[in-house]
Write a protein that holds these residues in place. Structure first.
Motif, PDB file in Angstrom:
ATOM      1  N   LEU A   1       8.456  10.205   3.869  1.00  0.00           N
ATOM      2  CA  LEU A   1       7.660   9.774   2.710  1.00  0.00           C
ATOM      3  C   LEU A   1       7.807   8.269   2.482  1.00  0.00           C
ATOM      4  CD1 LEU A   1       8.312  12.746   0.260  1.00  0.00           C
ATOM      5  CD2 LEU A   1       6.173  12.214   1.457  1.00  0.00           C
ATOM      6  N   ASN A   2       9.023   7.754   2.652  1.00  0.00           N
ATOM      7  CA  ASN A   2       9.238   6.303   2.516  1.00  0.00           C
ATOM      8  C   ASN A   2       8.455   5.535   3.585  1.00  0.00           C
ATOM      9  OD1 ASN A   2      10.937   6.553   0.316  1.00  0.00           O
ATOM     10  ND2 ASN A   2      12.802   6.576   1.534  1.00  0.00           N
ATOM     11  N   LEU A   3       8.512   6.046   4.804  1.00  0.00           N
ATOM     12  CA  LEU A   3       7.765   5.417   5.897  1.00  0.00           C
ATOM     13  C   LEU A   3       6.264   5.461   5.622  1.00  0.00           C
ATOM     14  CD1 LEU A   3       9.689   6.759   9.027  1.00  0.00           C
ATOM     15  CD2 LEU A   3       9.399   4.350   8.406  1.00  0.00           C
ATOM     16  N   TYR A   4       5.823   6.583   5.098  1.00  0.00           N
ATOM     17  CA  TYR A   4       4.402   6.737   4.786  1.00  0.00           C
ATOM     18  C   TYR A   4       3.945   5.645   3.819  1.00  0.00           C
ATOM     19  CZ  TYR A   4       0.058   8.805   3.065  1.00  0.00           C
ATOM     20  OH  TYR A   4      -1.256   9.010   2.710  1.00  0.00           O
ATOM     21  N   PHE A   5       4.676   5.475   2.728  1.00  0.00           N
ATOM     22  CA  PHE A   5       4.260   4.509   1.720  1.00  0.00           C
ATOM     23  C   PHE A   5       4.478   3.057   2.152  1.00  0.00           C
ATOM     24  CE2 PHE A   5       4.356   8.137  -1.302  1.00  0.00           C
ATOM     25  CZ  PHE A   5       3.093   7.939  -1.849  1.00  0.00           C
ATOM     26  N   ASN A   6       5.258   2.840   3.186  1.00  0.00           N
ATOM     27  CA  ASN A   6       5.409   1.489   3.718  1.00  0.00           C
ATOM     28  C   ASN A   6       4.369   1.167   4.788  1.00  0.00           C
ATOM     29  OD1 ASN A   6       7.498  -0.131   2.497  1.00  0.00           O
ATOM     30  ND2 ASN A   6       8.973   1.391   3.206  1.00  0.00           N
ATOM     31  N   ASN A   7       3.662   2.209   5.271  1.00  0.00           N
ATOM     32  CA  ASN A   7       2.715   2.009   6.366  1.00  0.00           C
ATOM     33  C   ASN A   7       1.276   2.378   6.042  1.00  0.00           C
ATOM     34  OD1 ASN A   7       4.224   1.300   9.105  1.00  0.00           O
ATOM     35  ND2 ASN A   7       5.554   2.700   7.960  1.00  0.00           N
ATOM     36  N   VAL A   8       1.043   2.988   4.896  1.00  0.00           N
ATOM     37  CA  VAL A   8      -0.296   3.479   4.592  1.00  0.00           C
ATOM     38  C   VAL A   8      -1.265   2.318   4.342  1.00  0.00           C
ATOM     39  CG1 VAL A   8       0.155   3.691   2.108  1.00  0.00           C
ATOM     40  CG2 VAL A   8      -1.596   5.128   3.196  1.00  0.00           C
ATOM     41  N   TYR A   9      -2.518   2.503   4.746  1.00  0.00           N
ATOM     42  CA  TYR A   9      -3.544   1.469   4.641  1.00  0.00           C
ATOM     43  C   TYR A   9      -4.192   1.480   3.266  1.00  0.00           C
ATOM     44  CZ  TYR A   9      -7.855  -1.115   5.712  1.00  0.00           C
ATOM     45  OH  TYR A   9      -8.880  -2.018   5.714  1.00  0.00           O
ATOM     46  N   PHE A  10      -4.344   0.287   2.667  1.00  0.00           N
ATOM     47  CA  PHE A  10      -4.920   0.174   1.330  1.00  0.00           C
ATOM     48  C   PHE A  10      -6.138  -0.741   1.283  1.00  0.00           C
ATOM     49  CE2 PHE A  10      -0.935   1.993  -0.324  1.00  0.00           C
ATOM     50  CZ  PHE A  10      -1.446   2.825  -1.312  1.00  0.00           C
ATOM     51  N   GLY A  11      -6.832  -0.891   2.396  1.00  0.00           N
ATOM     52  CA  GLY A  11      -8.042  -1.700   2.396  1.00  0.00           C
ATOM     53  C   GLY A  11      -7.815  -3.124   2.844  1.00  0.00           C
ATOM     54  N   LYS A  12      -8.918  -3.771   3.271  1.00  0.00           N
ATOM     55  CA  LYS A  12      -8.879  -5.151   3.732  1.00  0.00           C
ATOM     56  C   LYS A  12      -7.812  -5.270   4.816  1.00  0.00           C
ATOM     57  CE  LYS A  12      -9.117  -9.873   1.938  1.00  0.00           C
ATOM     58  NZ  LYS A  12      -8.802 -10.786   0.825  1.00  0.00           N
ATOM     59  N   ASN A  13      -6.822  -6.156   4.648  1.00  0.00           N
ATOM     60  CA  ASN A  13      -5.707  -6.237   5.605  1.00  0.00           C
ATOM     61  C   ASN A  13      -4.398  -5.822   4.943  1.00  0.00           C
ATOM     62  OD1 ASN A  13      -5.543  -8.493   3.918  1.00  0.00           O
ATOM     63  ND2 ASN A  13      -4.520  -9.746   5.457  1.00  0.00           N
ATOM     64  N   ILE A  14      -4.512  -4.967   3.921  1.00  0.00           N
ATOM     65  CA  ILE A  14      -3.379  -4.576   3.084  1.00  0.00           C
ATOM     66  C   ILE A  14      -2.768  -3.266   3.568  1.00  0.00           C
ATOM     67  CG2 ILE A  14      -2.627  -4.041   0.736  1.00  0.00           C
ATOM     68  CD1 ILE A  14      -3.587  -6.939   1.181  1.00  0.00           C
ATOM     69  N   TRP A  15      -1.464  -3.296   3.870  1.00  0.00           N
ATOM     70  CA  TRP A  15      -0.730  -2.105   4.319  1.00  0.00           C
ATOM     71  C   TRP A  15       0.523  -1.926   3.472  1.00  0.00           C
ATOM     72  CZ3 TRP A  15      -2.542   0.808   8.535  1.00  0.00           C
ATOM     73  CH2 TRP A  15      -3.605   0.243   9.238  1.00  0.00           C
ATOM     74  N   GLY A  16       0.778  -0.693   3.078  1.00  0.00           N
ATOM     75  CA  GLY A  16       1.990  -0.377   2.339  1.00  0.00           C
ATOM     76  C   GLY A  16       1.826  -0.445   0.834  1.00  0.00           C
ATOM     77  N   LEU A  17       2.592   0.399   0.147  1.00  0.00           N
ATOM     78  CA  LEU A  17       2.516   0.486  -1.315  1.00  0.00           C
ATOM     79  C   LEU A  17       2.859  -0.833  -1.991  1.00  0.00           C
ATOM     80  CD1 LEU A  17       2.255   2.313  -3.867  1.00  0.00           C
ATOM     81  CD2 LEU A  17       4.722   2.693  -3.690  1.00  0.00           C
TER      82      LEU A  17
END
Length: 495
Positions: A123-139
């Motif tokens: 879960l920690n890895l997920y939130f550090n690697n998930v895509y959030f649009g544009k060039n934005i990655w991680g929570l």
């Protein structure tokens, strides 16, 4: 290998507060790392995206079967069936193609992740690697980009919004009504499954979100040592010397240029802004000959070593029989002040020859803190053995013409460069200076300018495809842009 500072957030000064500026990354992607992920957000994610997360080993066969049935009923894809581990695998692989090969790679990677990490680590890895649009990655990056906040300062409503746009951030950002509908759906699900209270549910409904979309950039590792004031390894933050207003100006200067350019700004020897068409490390690692931008230093040295302001030198030929390029035609004889104003090479070669090349080259090696072997006679024309970076050039000007260490000779030099500023830029700004320079065949064009507060160094690279007006358009861009940052201030007095 992952570099030590990758994922650290860079902060800069913006008035009286620190503002997130970007993330250390050698790629275009902004991915800030966080050791803290709110437990409630993890619980929300599992409930919304993967209810059997804690019982499966990477692949949820029941979920896949259900998705197939629902998709067949609908006649289109309405459910994906991917587990959190598979979604993580997809974000790590960075492959979004809808192919069998990609799905197979994703499945294998998901199983490997499950074997290697605990559920909480996943879960920690997920939130550090998930895509959030544009060039934005991680929570963490998403919190900084959308709300200008670190993870610990995000409200539950803000966290819920980030959870809402997870499945398609670029899609939801453009469709606020659909985003609000999904936000309400998730909020209802969390209430029904008793993950939030009724009061919290109502607060989520009533809360007004302010989306900031803070400009974040990727800063390459090679640039970090030059801008760092303080590093906090625990918080994974870097407090930089950058000034927000100056950095925003530098970024826009590069973005709006139709030519490849680099720019760097220094205040009292500290970098307060920089940008480049070729990446944030370019002003530091790229080195070249810098042409006539060395002449102001040589002028001061020549004047302090016996060259009179009235003594004339041949402007068309030099006593070393060098074939040098001149940018215009002048009187056949020029004094050293005229030679600096017109940037006449022959006069400088002749004056330097009279004083002695060795003493001038030693002087330049001291100015740039480089070995004496880096300089040779043609350094009078801007050539050096290993080249000079844009940062080194700006730093030399900032240090040498420091207002607290001015001599009569330096002030005299600056008064000439003030006339160059007026002549080339068409601007009547007192206490401002300008010196330009070009390399052989005009492959690079340099401009160093500023006042007693700021020093800017600008490099424009050759672009044969659309480079028609040569230095003229370069000066026009500088005149339009940088002059606004050099407004006369009574505190910035040189001459």
């Amino acid at each position: 290998m992952k570099k030590e500072l990758d994922g650290y957030v860079i902060y800069c000064k913006d008035s009286d507060r620190e503002t997130p500026l970007g993330v250390v990354s050698d790629s275009y992607d902004c991915q800030a790392l966080s050791d803290y992920i709110p437990t409630r957000l993890k619980n929300f994610l599992v409930e919304i995206e993967d209810k059997r997360f804690y019982s499966h080993k990477g692949i949820d066969f029941k979920g896949v079967s259900r998705a197939i049935v629902e998709n067949l009923k609908a006649g289109r894809i309405v459910q994906g069936g991917s587990t959190i581990s598979q979604q993580l695998a997809r974000n790590i692989i960075r492959d979004t193609r809808k192919t069998v090969t990609r799905k197979l790679k994703e499945t294998i990677k998901a199983i490997q992740i499950e074997k290697q990490f605990s559920k909480d680590e996943i879960l920690n890895l997920y939130f550090n690697n998930v895509y959030f649009g544009k060039n934005i990655w991680g929570l963490r990056t998403a919190g900084l980009y959308y709300f200008g906040k670190e993870v610990k300062k995000l409200t539950q409503t803000e966290l819920l919004y980030l959870l809402t746009i997870l499945r398609g951030p670029n899609y939801y950002k453009k469709r606020p009504e659909i985003t609000q509908k999904r936000y309400n759906t998730i909020n209802n699900i969390l209430l029904e499954r008793k993950l939030i209270s009724k009061s919290r549910f109502q607060k989520n409904i009533n809360s007004k979100l302010t989306i900031s979309e803070t400009q974040l950039s990727s800063f390459k590792n090679a640039a970090i040592p030059f801008i760092t004031n303080r590093i906090d390894d625990k918080k994974k933050t870097i407090v930089s010397s950058i000034d927000y207003k100056t950095q925003d100006f530098a970024r826009k200067f590069v973005a709006e240029s139709k030519y490849p350019v680099s720019i760097i700004a220094l205040r009292k020897g500290k970098i307060v802004g920089f940008a480049s068409s070729y990446g944030t490390d370019y002003p530091f690692i790229s080195k070249s000959n810098v042409g006539s931008t060395l002449k102001p230093f040589l002028y001061c040295h020549l004047r302090e070593n016996g060259i009179s302001e009235f003594e004339k030198f041949d402007a068309f030929n030099n006593n070393l029989d060098w074939e040098v390029r001149e940018v215009g035609y002048y009187k056949s004889q020029l004094n050293i002040q005229e030679a600096l104003f017109y940037s006449n090479n022959n006069s400088f070669v002749n004056a330097t020859s009279k004083v002695g090349f060795e003493t001038n080259l030693k002087f330049l090696s001291d100015i740039f803190n480089k070995p004496a072997t880096d300089f040779f006679p043609s350094s009078v024309l801007g050539a050096t053995k290993s080249g000079i970076s844009l940062y080194e050039l700006a730093l030399a000007y900032s240090n040498y013409f420091n207002p607290t260490r001015l001599t009569d000779t330096k002030t005299e030099c600056l008064s000439i460069l003030n006339k160059v500023f007026h002549e080339k830029l068409g601007l009547k700004i007192e206490n401002a200076f300008l010196k330009t320079g070009t390399t052989n065949e005009n492959k690079e064009r340099y401009a160093v300018l500023g006042n007693a507060d700021l020093v800017y160094a600008v490099l424009r690279n050759e672009n044969d495809f659309n480079d028609q007006s040569k230095e003229g358009s370069f000066m026009k861009q500088i005149s339009r842009s940088i002059s606004s940052m050099l407004k006369t201030d009574k505190n910035f007095v040189w001459i």
